[in-house]
Design a protein around this motif. Structure first.
Motif, PDB file in Angstrom:
ATOM      1  N   UNK A   1       0.835  -1.204   0.000  1.00 47.86           N
ATOM      2  CA  UNK A   1       0.000   0.000   0.000  1.00 47.86           C
ATOM      3  C   UNK A   1       0.872   1.257   0.000  1.00 47.86           C
ATOM      4  N   UNK A   2       1.911   1.268   0.813  1.00 52.17           N
ATOM      5  CA  UNK A   2       2.801   2.437   0.851  1.00 52.17           C
ATOM      6  C   UNK A   2       3.506   2.625  -0.491  1.00 52.17           C
ATOM      7  N   UNK A   3       3.961   1.550  -1.071  1.00 53.62           N
ATOM      8  CA  UNK A   3       4.671   1.646  -2.349  1.00 53.62           C
ATOM      9  C   UNK A   3       3.734   2.130  -3.456  1.00 53.62           C
ATOM     10  N   UNK A   4       2.558   1.563  -3.531  1.00 50.19           N
ATOM     11  CA  UNK A   4       1.625   1.914  -4.604  1.00 50.19           C
ATOM     12  C   UNK A   4       1.066   3.327  -4.430  1.00 50.19           C
ATOM     13  N   UNK A   5       0.867   3.728  -3.184  1.00 52.40           N
ATOM     14  CA  UNK A   5       0.280   5.046  -2.915  1.00 52.40           C
ATOM     15  C   UNK A   5       1.349   6.144  -2.842  1.00 52.40           C
ATOM     16  N   UNK A   6       2.633   5.739  -2.946  1.00 57.79           N
ATOM     17  CA  UNK A   6       3.753   6.682  -2.835  1.00 57.79           C
ATOM     18  C   UNK A   6       3.667   7.459  -1.526  1.00 57.79           C
ATOM     19  N   UNK A   7       3.462   6.719  -0.450  1.00 61.08           N
ATOM     20  CA  UNK A   7       3.330   7.308   0.883  1.00 61.08           C
ATOM     21  C   UNK A   7       4.336   6.600   1.793  1.00 61.08           C
ATOM     22  N   UNK A   8       5.554   7.104   1.813  1.00 60.28           N
ATOM     23  CA  UNK A   8       6.653   6.383   2.448  1.00 60.28           C
ATOM     24  C   UNK A   8       6.481   6.197   3.951  1.00 60.28           C
ATOM     25  N   UNK A   9       6.250   7.293   4.682  1.00 62.11           N
ATOM     26  CA  UNK A   9       6.272   7.201   6.142  1.00 62.11           C
ATOM     27  C   UNK A   9       5.098   7.886   6.833  1.00 62.11           C
ATOM     28  N   UNK A  10       4.308   8.657   6.112  1.00 60.32           N
ATOM     29  CA  UNK A  10       3.193   9.361   6.743  1.00 60.32           C
ATOM     30  C   UNK A  10       2.237   8.353   7.378  1.00 60.32           C
ATOM     31  N   UNK A  11       1.795   8.588   8.621  1.00 58.12           N
ATOM     32  CA  UNK A  11       0.953   7.603   9.313  1.00 58.12           C
ATOM     33  C   UNK A  11      -0.354   7.324   8.578  1.00 58.12           C
ATOM     34  N   UNK A  12      -0.816   6.087   8.707  1.00 55.80           N
ATOM     35  CA  UNK A  12      -2.121   5.688   8.197  1.00 55.80           C
ATOM     36  C   UNK A  12      -3.161   5.806   9.307  1.00 55.80           C
ATOM     37  N   UNK A  13      -4.389   6.153   8.938  1.00 51.82           N
ATOM     38  CA  UNK A  13      -5.507   6.103   9.884  1.00 51.82           C
ATOM     39  C   UNK A  13      -5.971   4.658  10.035  1.00 51.82           C
ATOM     40  N   UNK A  14      -6.501   4.353  11.210  1.00 53.80           N
ATOM     41  CA  UNK A  14      -6.960   3.000  11.518  1.00 53.80           C
ATOM     42  C   UNK A  14      -8.431   3.007  11.898  1.00 53.80           C
ATOM     43  N   UNK A  15      -9.103   1.891  11.619  1.00 54.97           N
ATOM     44  CA  UNK A  15     -10.456   1.668  12.114  1.00 54.97           C
ATOM     45  C   UNK A  15     -10.444   0.373  12.918  1.00 54.97           C
ATOM     46  N   UNK A  16     -11.025   0.438  14.122  1.00 56.49           N
ATOM     47  CA  UNK A  16     -11.070  -0.717  15.014  1.00 56.49           C
ATOM     48  C   UNK A  16     -12.502  -1.240  15.108  1.00 56.49           C
ATOM     49  N   UNK A  17     -12.673  -2.543  15.351  1.00 52.09           N
ATOM     50  CA  UNK A  17     -14.024  -3.104  15.433  1.00 52.09           C
ATOM     51  C   UNK A  17     -14.843  -2.549  16.589  1.00 52.09           C
ATOM     52  N   UNK A  18     -14.175  -2.187  17.697  1.00 52.55           N
ATOM     53  CA  UNK A  18     -14.900  -1.741  18.889  1.00 52.55           C
ATOM     54  C   UNK A  18     -13.974  -0.910  19.763  1.00 52.55           C
ATOM     55  N   UNK A  19     -14.559  -0.230  20.729  1.00 52.86           N
ATOM     56  CA  UNK A  19     -13.762   0.543  21.672  1.00 52.86           C
ATOM     57  C   UNK A  19     -12.884  -0.383  22.508  1.00 52.86           C
ATOM     58  N   UNK A  20     -13.404  -1.553  22.857  1.00 50.06           N
ATOM     59  CA  UNK A  20     -12.618  -2.514  23.642  1.00 50.06           C
ATOM     60  C   UNK A  20     -11.378  -2.948  22.864  1.00 50.06           C
ATOM     61  N   UNK A  21     -11.538  -3.208  21.573  1.00 52.97           N
ATOM     62  CA  UNK A  21     -10.397  -3.608  20.747  1.00 52.97           C
ATOM     63  C   UNK A  21      -9.392  -2.472  20.628  1.00 52.97           C
ATOM     64  N   UNK A  22      -9.881  -1.251  20.517  1.00 54.34           N
ATOM     65  CA  UNK A  22      -8.997  -0.092  20.412  1.00 54.34           C
ATOM     66  C   UNK A  22      -8.205   0.099  21.702  1.00 54.34           C
ATOM     67  N   UNK A  23      -8.845  -0.139  22.832  1.00 56.56           N
ATOM     68  CA  UNK A  23      -8.158   0.045  24.118  1.00 56.56           C
ATOM     69  C   UNK A  23      -7.018  -0.959  24.308  1.00 56.56           C
ATOM     70  N   UNK A  24      -7.050  -2.056  23.585  1.00 58.12           N
ATOM     71  CA  UNK A  24      -5.941  -3.007  23.653  1.00 58.12           C
ATOM     72  C   UNK A  24      -4.707  -2.469  22.936  1.00 58.12           C
ATOM     73  N   UNK A  25      -4.920  -1.552  21.984  1.00 54.07           N
ATOM     74  CA  UNK A  25      -3.813  -1.031  21.179  1.00 54.07           C
ATOM     75  C   UNK A  25      -3.372   0.362  21.593  1.00 54.07           C
ATOM     76  N   UNK A  26      -4.235   1.113  22.296  1.00 56.78           N
ATOM     77  CA  UNK A  26      -3.917   2.505  22.619  1.00 56.78           C
ATOM     78  C   UNK A  26      -4.540   2.903  23.948  1.00 56.78           C
ATOM     79  N   UNK A  27      -3.982   3.946  24.539  1.00 55.31           N
ATOM     80  CA  UNK A  27      -4.546   4.523  25.757  1.00 55.31           C
ATOM     81  C   UNK A  27      -5.703   5.441  25.362  1.00 55.31           C
ATOM     82  N   UNK A  28      -6.864   5.241  25.977  1.00 46.72           N
ATOM     83  CA  UNK A  28      -8.061   6.004  25.617  1.00 46.72           C
ATOM     84  C   UNK A  28      -8.669   6.603  26.879  1.00 46.72           C
ATOM     85  N   UNK A  29      -8.671   7.930  26.974  1.00 51.79           N
ATOM     86  CA  UNK A  29      -9.275   8.600  28.125  1.00 51.79           C
ATOM     87  C   UNK A  29     -10.794   8.633  27.973  1.00 51.79           C
TER      88      UNK A  29
END
Length: 634
Positions: free
Chosen positions: A240-268
């Motif tokens: 995806x990075x190679x085809x989109x010519x997007x070397x290092x800029x962060x990608x946005x993510x979508x998570x199935x649920x808030x519980x799943x997101x909390x496993x990957x990140x700190x959420x206040x």
């Protein structure tokens, strides 16, 4: 008892929020006769009944209005009674168009329950909605907000949907995008060769399978296309990075649920509220050490840009996948997001391995909004889906069109003491971006049937937006970049009079011909004085220095040390240049060739990042400053 009659004119956010059905039910409950309809300015209604019932209506109207409705002004006058015995919803009235347009809203809890209820007739239907949720701005083609003025006009309601639409007791009473599997939009899946499965019901399973197999999916969503890939799959994200010519800029993510997101990140608590809100923006979150994601999601970045599913289609896909996915804008570098299937096939064909599309047209591209919580409050980084085109109250006597700057552009229309701000349009670097910019400016004017008497543009003479403004042939107001920043903050906070405004950014054209960006301005809405600023220094190579912090650092050293001091400089920065580059850039600095002077604080961050060896060449705009911030947080 003799009846009285009132005429109410209501302005604000009262279209597309279930306001007319609410008025209908409240009037019927209080035994009032009359009517309500959409108007060009918001809503108009007449009420007839006892004085007690009328007083009760006026008291309960602001208190019990639908959650997304906002009443900006209410005009009430007494008119002669007509002896009517019923209350009805009437067709919309014409007139000067000033009604606020509602942004798109994330799917509500009631619709979500129906989506996953096998007994419901809309079970797993990707386009269900009601008066509390669903598409608004992304499907609107004209005011007032009626089905005939949306991209749903081509879908005739079936008998069951028509019955709900006309039933005052139903939450889909006058829900303009109402649809079901019998009469509404449908999905279609294409593989890389454009082949579709024989059965339409296979579209969703095919898309789910494609991403599970590591393929890149172009998904037509609410306001445009996303490019979707498994966020755990290193190989898929590398492609995806190679085809989109997007070397290092962060990608946005979508998570199935808030519980799943909390496993990957700190959420206040505040961040969770925004993630689950009707606006459903991308929220920047501190990632956890064991996030279970590919390092290619956001290389070297301790934050994740994450969101939760906000349409029924997203919820269905995420429930079937059960893992986080990259959901990045469906475009090529520096281009706007795709909104039409033919456009996506042409522009994304070399990026995506498969396509999941639908036949509900998108009226305009609407990117995801981005928000960050800092110091206990939200900070908007990109204002688009869920927020645009909500207005800001500003005293304006004559219509004006404002065209923004060059990067992260939006356009705005000032009319009747309100400024309607468009969705995020991005950087005006390509012909495709300029076409989207011109279309957004034209459609905003067309929506309000307004031809501005003047046009506001940036003071910079070479911006594409400035050239566009000049081509319109109307009186121009050239606005200094940082004065615009300060006045925008004044409008947002409702400030009047004179303020001390601090405007720090990368650069903006100053009246003295230099590039400003570290400004302290004594400002009113009409004028400003430059009270203070950071000392300017040269940028060798001009625009190229914006991509190469090493050049910015060299310019700052030249300013601080002088030619002789720079000649003797032996610091690590020197190793960032070849001997030929070092000689050429020193000569440019000494002769002042292609070395515009800047006081931009953003450039100061770039210089420091380069001097300490953190980032000497940027892969995307703002990278050096971001990495400097991350280092300071450690």
């Amino acid at each position: 008892m003799e009846a009285s009659r009132l005429r109410l004119e209501i302005g604000g956010l009262v279209q597309g929020v279930g306001f007319r059905p609410f008025v209908y039910r409240l009037a019927r409950e209080l035994g009032l006769a009359g009517w309500v309809c959409n108007s060009a300015a918001g809503a108009s209604l007449e009420l007839e009944g006892s004085d007690a019932a009328l007083e009760g209506f006026l008291l309960r109207l602001p208190r019990e209005k639908p959650p997304h409705a906002e009443i900006a002004h209410l005009e009430v006058r007494k008119i002669p009674a007509r002896g009517e015995g019923a209350f009805e919803i009437r067709p919309s009235l014409a007139g000067e168009k000033t009604a606020a347009i509602l942004p798109d809203l994330a799917v509500c809890g009631s619709c979500l329950s129906e989506l996953f209820d096998p007994a419901d007739r809309r079970y797993r239907y990707p386009f269900l909605n009601c008066t509390r949720c669903g598409p608004r701005f992304s499907i609107l083609e004209a005011l007032p907000y009626d089905r005939a003025n949306t991209t749903m006009s081509g879908f005739a309601m079936c008998e069951a949907c028509r019955a709900e639409y006309e039933d005052p007791r139903d939450r889909r009473f006058h829900a303009q995008p109402i649809a079901c599997p019998q009469c509404g939009p449908r999905l279609e899946y294409w593989d890389a060769e454009g082949r579709a499965p024989a059965a339409l019901e296979e579209a969703l399973p095919c898309a789910v399978r494609a991403v599970r197999e590591g393929k890149i999916l172009a998904l037509k969503g609410l306001g445009g296309f996303h490019l979707i890939a498994d966020a755990r799959n290193d190989a898929a994200l590398a492609r995806l990075r190679r085809r989109k010519a997007r070397e290092e800029k962060p990608f946005a993510l979508m998570f199935p649920s808030l519980a799943a997101l909390r496993e990957a990140a700190e959420v206040s608590e505040l961040e969770a509220r925004w993630l689950q809100s009707a606006e459903a923006p991308i929220v920047l979150l501190r990632r956890r050490a064991a996030a279970g994601l590919s390092t290619a999601v956001a290389p070297g970045n301790p934050y994740l840009g994450a969101m939760l599913p906000y349409t029924p289609l997203h919820h269905l896909l995420m429930a079937d996948w059960g893992f986080p996915v990259v959901a990045t804008s469906g475009n090529r570098a520096e281009e706007p997001i795709c909104t039409r299937e033919s456009e996506a096939w042409e522009r994304l064909g070399g990026i995506a391995d498969a396509f999941l599309v639908h036949d509900r047209p998108i009226a305009r591209p609407v990117d995801d909004s981005i928000l960050r919580v800092m110091a206990g409050r939200e900070m908007m980084l990109r204002r688009s889906r869920g927020f645009a085109p909500l207005p800001v109250a500003v005293p304006i006597s004559r219509p004006v069109l404002a065209l923004g700057a060059h990067l992260k552009d939006t356009v705005a229309l000032g009319v009747s003491n309100r400024v309607y701000v468009s969705q995020h349009l991005g950087d005006l670097q390509t012909p495709q971006a300029m076409a989207a910019f011109a279309e957004a400016a034209e459609r905003l004017q067309a929506c309000y049937e307004t031809r501005p008497e003047s046009v506001a543009c940036d003071l910079h003479p070479d911006y594409a937006s400035t050239h566009f403004a000049e081509s319109l042939g109307r009186p121009l107001r050239r606005v200094q970049h940082h004065h615009a920043h300060v006045v925008a903050c004044m409008a947002e906070q409702g400030l009047e009079g004179r303020v001390l405004g601090v405007a720090w950014d990368g650069l903006g054209y100053g009246p003295d011909g230099t590039l400003w960006g570290g400004e302290f301005l004594l400002a009113t809405r009409a004028a400003f004085e430059r009270a203070g600023y950071f000392l300017p220094f040269p940028l060798p190579g001009g625009e190229r220095a914006l991509r190469e912090p090493r050049r910015v650092a060299l310019g700052m050293l030249h300013e601080a040390l002088g030619p002789a001091g720079l000649s003797d400089f032996k610091g690590p920065l020197r190793a960032a240049f070849s001997p030929a580059e070092w000689r050429l850039l020193r000569e440019m600095l000494e002769k002042g060739l292609q070395c515009p002077r800047s006081s931009g604080v953003g450039r100061l961050f770039d210089a420091v990042a380069a001097l300490i060896g953190l980032r000497r060449v940027q892969k995307f705009e703002g990278q050096a400053a971001m990495e400097l911030e991350f280092l300071c947080e450690e």
